[in-house]
Design a protein around this motif. Structure first.
Motif, mmCIF file in Angstrom:
data_model
loop_
_atom_site.group_PDB
_atom_site.id
_atom_site.type_symbol
_atom_site.label_atom_id
_atom_site.label_comp_id
_atom_site.label_asym_id
_atom_site.label_seq_id
_atom_site.Cartn_x
_atom_site.Cartn_y
_atom_site.Cartn_z
ATOM 1 N N PHE A 16 -4.200 -0.724 -8.411
ATOM 2 C CA PHE A 16 -5.208 0.264 -8.400
ATOM 3 C C PHE A 16 -5.003 1.416 -7.876
ATOM 4 O O PHE A 16 -4.550 1.701 -6.581
ATOM 5 C CB PHE A 16 -6.664 -0.268 -7.409
ATOM 6 C CG PHE A 16 -7.740 0.410 -7.373
ATOM 7 C CD1 PHE A 16 -8.607 0.577 -8.481
ATOM 8 C CD2 PHE A 16 -7.886 1.227 -6.266
ATOM 9 C CE1 PHE A 16 -9.796 1.680 -8.487
ATOM 10 C CE2 PHE A 16 -9.022 2.346 -6.096
ATOM 11 C CZ PHE A 16 -9.913 2.161 -7.204
ATOM 12 N N GLN A 18 -11.841 16.182 -9.003
ATOM 13 C CA GLN A 18 -11.385 15.003 -8.499
ATOM 14 C C GLN A 18 -11.110 13.884 -10.025
ATOM 15 O O GLN A 18 -11.925 14.236 -10.942
ATOM 16 C CB GLN A 18 -12.349 14.088 -7.908
ATOM 17 C CG GLN A 18 -11.958 12.725 -7.641
ATOM 18 C CD GLN A 18 -13.030 12.080 -6.369
ATOM 19 O OE1 GLN A 18 -12.967 12.367 -5.513
ATOM 20 N NE2 GLN A 18 -13.594 10.746 -7.046
ATOM 21 N N PHE A 31 -6.042 5.226 -6.267
ATOM 22 C CA PHE A 31 -7.508 6.112 -6.133
ATOM 23 C C PHE A 31 -7.362 7.292 -6.825
ATOM 24 O O PHE A 31 -6.235 7.938 -7.447
ATOM 25 C CB PHE A 31 -7.265 6.338 -4.559
ATOM 26 C CG PHE A 31 -7.430 4.840 -3.842
ATOM 27 C CD1 PHE A 31 -8.960 4.496 -3.758
ATOM 28 C CD2 PHE A 31 -6.755 4.144 -3.531
ATOM 29 C CE1 PHE A 31 -9.099 3.322 -2.761
ATOM 30 C CE2 PHE A 31 -6.821 2.860 -2.680
ATOM 31 C CZ PHE A 31 -7.998 2.574 -2.562
ATOM 32 N N PRO A 32 -8.554 8.104 -6.721
ATOM 33 C CA PRO A 32 -8.522 9.465 -7.596
ATOM 34 C C PRO A 32 -7.900 10.459 -6.776
ATOM 35 O O PRO A 32 -7.532 10.456 -5.650
ATOM 36 C CB PRO A 32 -10.007 9.820 -7.743
ATOM 37 C CG PRO A 32 -10.783 8.388 -7.301
ATOM 38 C CD PRO A 32 -9.708 7.605 -6.395
ATOM 39 N N THR A 33 -7.168 11.334 -7.697
ATOM 40 C CA THR A 33 -6.494 12.514 -7.054
ATOM 41 C C THR A 33 -7.726 13.853 -6.879
ATOM 42 O O THR A 33 -8.234 14.089 -7.742
ATOM 43 C CB THR A 33 -5.391 12.983 -7.981
ATOM 44 O OG1 THR A 33 -4.479 11.734 -7.919
ATOM 45 C CG2 THR A 33 -4.590 14.200 -7.445
ATOM 46 N N HIS A 44 1.145 5.452 0.162
ATOM 47 C CA HIS A 44 0.388 6.588 0.494
ATOM 48 C C HIS A 44 1.020 7.916 0.288
ATOM 49 O O HIS A 44 2.374 8.017 0.600
ATOM 50 C CB HIS A 44 0.155 6.592 1.859
ATOM 51 C CG HIS A 44 -0.377 7.910 2.657
ATOM 52 N ND1 HIS A 44 -1.490 8.227 2.459
ATOM 53 C CD2 HIS A 44 0.162 9.005 3.538
ATOM 54 C CE1 HIS A 44 -1.936 9.508 2.922
ATOM 55 N NE2 HIS A 44 -0.677 9.732 3.657
ATOM 56 N N TYR A 72 0.816 -1.223 0.057
ATOM 57 C CA TYR A 72 -0.272 0.012 -0.107
ATOM 58 C C TYR A 72 0.776 1.242 0.155
ATOM 59 O O TYR A 72 1.837 1.597 0.839
ATOM 60 C CB TYR A 72 -0.873 0.129 1.259
ATOM 61 C CG TYR A 72 -1.925 1.174 1.171
ATOM 62 C CD1 TYR A 72 -3.417 0.992 0.574
ATOM 63 C CD2 TYR A 72 -1.791 2.608 1.665
ATOM 64 C CE1 TYR A 72 -4.107 2.043 0.567
ATOM 65 C CE2 TYR A 72 -2.440 3.273 1.842
ATOM 66 C CZ TYR A 72 -3.833 3.382 1.264
ATOM 67 O OH TYR A 72 -4.558 4.453 1.137
ATOM 68 N N GLY A 78 -3.841 10.626 -5.114
ATOM 69 C CA GLY A 78 -4.432 9.083 -4.968
ATOM 70 C C GLY A 78 -3.498 8.132 -4.426
ATOM 71 O O GLY A 78 -2.376 8.195 -4.888
ATOM 72 N N ASP A 79 -3.691 7.518 -3.433
ATOM 73 C CA ASP A 79 -3.000 6.404 -2.902
ATOM 74 C C ASP A 79 -3.196 5.100 -3.869
ATOM 75 O O ASP A 79 -4.112 5.139 -4.938
ATOM 76 C CB ASP A 79 -3.390 5.910 -1.516
ATOM 77 C CG ASP A 79 -3.207 7.039 -0.465
ATOM 78 O OD1 ASP A 79 -2.320 8.098 -0.880
ATOM 79 O OD2 ASP A 79 -3.692 7.058 0.885
ATOM 80 N N ALA A 80 -2.138 3.972 -3.528
ATOM 81 C CA ALA A 80 -2.302 3.061 -4.517
ATOM 82 C C ALA A 80 -2.121 1.642 -3.890
ATOM 83 O O ALA A 80 -1.491 1.356 -2.774
ATOM 84 C CB ALA A 80 -1.106 3.128 -5.630
ATOM 85 N N SER A 130 -10.031 7.015 -11.222
ATOM 86 C CA SER A 130 -9.308 6.227 -10.461
ATOM 87 C C SER A 130 -8.460 5.586 -11.795
ATOM 88 O O SER A 130 -9.087 5.478 -12.947
ATOM 89 C CB SER A 130 -10.138 5.163 -9.705
ATOM 90 O OG SER A 130 -10.969 4.464 -10.521
ATOM 91 N N GLN A 165 -6.574 1.846 -13.216
ATOM 92 C CA GLN A 165 -6.214 0.319 -13.156
ATOM 93 C C GLN A 165 -5.150 0.292 -13.995
ATOM 94 O O GLN A 165 -5.116 0.191 -15.114
ATOM 95 C CB GLN A 165 -7.186 -0.456 -13.774
ATOM 96 C CG GLN A 165 -8.803 -0.276 -12.812
ATOM 97 C CD GLN A 165 -8.884 -1.019 -11.526
ATOM 98 O OE1 GLN A 165 -7.738 -1.814 -11.261
ATOM 99 N NE2 GLN A 165 -9.934 -0.963 -10.817
#
Length: 464
Positions: A402, A416, A404-406, A354, A352, A375-377, A419, A421
């Motif tokens: 994956f 925003q 996440f949105p920024t 951050h 993960y 966005g985190d991943a 996301s 992939q």
């Protein structure tokens, strides 16, 4: 007359004794002659017996020498087996000095993981500027002792040296032994392209459109030269530092058609030091037969490269150069699983990432950019490595992230992004050039629309 009669018995007895002695002398002559004839034969027999005894003594000495030779050979085999068992225990415990410092081959795989950030996870604007996780396999064929000779030999043969294998696709290698250093120069190339067709307007009937049609073709290339240094603090803990130098080139062609066709091509470049990385890896459990090995990973990435918000912009808010870093602090934690299954190793990872938000507070193209939350991943990978011979090995796998949105504050509004992939097929090979140097080559092929088309990494780890 009287005297003759008186002494007649004595004379007759003496005569008889004289005659008996004469007979004995006559009979003894053949015996003495036979004894004189037998003496040479006895000498010959004694000589033959002595020769036979000498031969037996020589054979006994030869047998003793052969037994000593066999004992030396057995002792050498026992020593090699003990050394092999010790190296196997060290390797399963994650100590790679068994690979780097021994003249005899080790019979198992020795691995430790490292994962990289998901592509685009740190930038939020370009998913092709970062790497994806990859795996490495370190695998050696079992060493078998030389068989005992069928015939006795004069000296025990020296132990046979088998070349070691350290198959190290990118980012996962053997845990560095305590007090040892691994220096790894590498070159990373990423190719990404996209084609989009946008229609702004209305369609009156099928085939008849009223509005603006825009076609966008973007080709992005990046090359990263990295110097990495890995140091073993203990047999189960190592630290690593990576310093990259980034070169990027983008070519974007836009075709717009309204009343007339407009074709515009823009080319951008950027080169500078990228974001450095500091990481640590620790083996969590002891190695036991039939059980997996788990290694914890931690990584931190300060924003040392050129931020996307620090490059030049024109009056319309279009960048005039390219960033070489993410512009944000990033912290990553994860765990990697390794399951040896001779002659291969199955691997999997989960991590993960951050990205730490920060306030930009900068006006770009007439708009004030405030707080940005990248966005985190979440990233995962799975694959296997296989040793084809003591020097050459290959690995195959799949990696997916994956992102996440920024969220970006522009003026008084929050925008925003979507996301992402990012999925890639992994393939790599490794060849051991010497006891201290290995050549590795890894490939990633994107299988999702957000993933880069292709990535290639060439590295040459050197141990000291």
């Amino acid at each position: 007359m009287r005297y003759a009669q008186r002494h007649a018995p004595h004379l007759s007895g003496g005569l008889l004794a004289l005659m008996a002695g004469a007979s004995l002398l006559v009979m003894a002559r053949p015996t003495l002659a036979a004894d004189q004839a037998t003496d040479p034969r006895l000498a010959e027999i004694k000589q033959a017996l002595q020769v036979q005894e000498n031969r037996l003594n020589a054979q006994e000495q030869q047998l003793a020498d052969q037994q000593k030779t066999l004992a030396n050979q057995q002792a050498e085999i026992d020593r090699l087996r003990a050394e092999r068992d010790g190296l196997l225990a060290d390797i399963r415990a994650g100590r790679s000095d068994a690979l780097a410092g021994s003249d005899t081959a080790v019979p198992y795989a020795s691995l430790s993981p490292n994962t990289s950030s998901a592509p685009g996870a740190l930038s939020g604007s370009d998913a092709s500027t970062s790497g994806t996780p990859a795996m490495t396999v370190s695998q050696v064929e079992p060493m078998r002792p030389d068989p005992l000779p069928q015939q006795p030999v004069g000296a025990a043969p020296p132990p046979k040296k088998v070349e070691e294998v350290a198959a190290l696709p990118e980012h996962v290698g053997v845990l560095t032994p305590k007090g040892k250093l691994v220096f790894t120069p590498s070159l990373d190339y990423v190719r990404s392209s996209s084609n989009r067709l946008v229609f702004r307007g209305v369609e009156i009937v099928p085939g008849i459109q009223v509005g603006v049609i825009e076609a966008n073709d973007a080709d992005r290339d990046s090359a990263v030269a990295t110097v990495a240094m890995r140091y073993g603090l203990t047999s189960r803990l190592e630290v690593e530092a990576r310093i990259p130098y980034v070169y990027r080139h983008d070519r974007v062609t836009t075709l717009a058609q309204r009343d007339e066709t407009i074709n515009r091509t823009t080319e951008l470049d950027g080169q500078q030091i990228g974001d450095v990385e500091f990481s640590a890896r620790y083996q969590l459990n002891e190695v036991r037969p039939g059980r997996a090995i788990f290694v914890a990973n931690a990584r931190i990435k300060p924003p040392t490269g050129l931020s996307p918000y620090d490059v030049g912009y024109d009056q319309f808010g279009v960048a005039t150069s390219l960033a070489t870093g993410s512009g944000f602090w990033a912290i990553e934690g994860g765990v990697t699983m390794l399951y040896p299954s001779d002659p291969g190793v199955i691997f999997g990872s989960l991590s993960y990432l951050h990205n730490v938000p920060r306030d930009i507070d900068k006006e770009i193209g007439g708009a004030m950019v405030g707080r940005v939350e990248p966005g985190d991943a979440i990233s995962a990978s799975l694959g296997f490595g296989l040793a084809l011979n003591p020097r050459f090995s290959v690995s195959f796998g799949y990696s997916h992230s994956f992102i996440f949105p920024t969220k970006t504050q522009i003026g008084n509004t929050i925008q925003q992004s979507n996301s992402l992939q990012v999925g890639s097929l992994l393939m790599g090979w490794s060849y051991r050039l010497s006891d201290r140097m290995t050549l590795t080559n890894n490939f990633e092929f994107g299988v999702t629309s957000d993933a880069p088309d292709m990535r290639m990494v060439v590295a040459a780890p050197m141990s000291f």
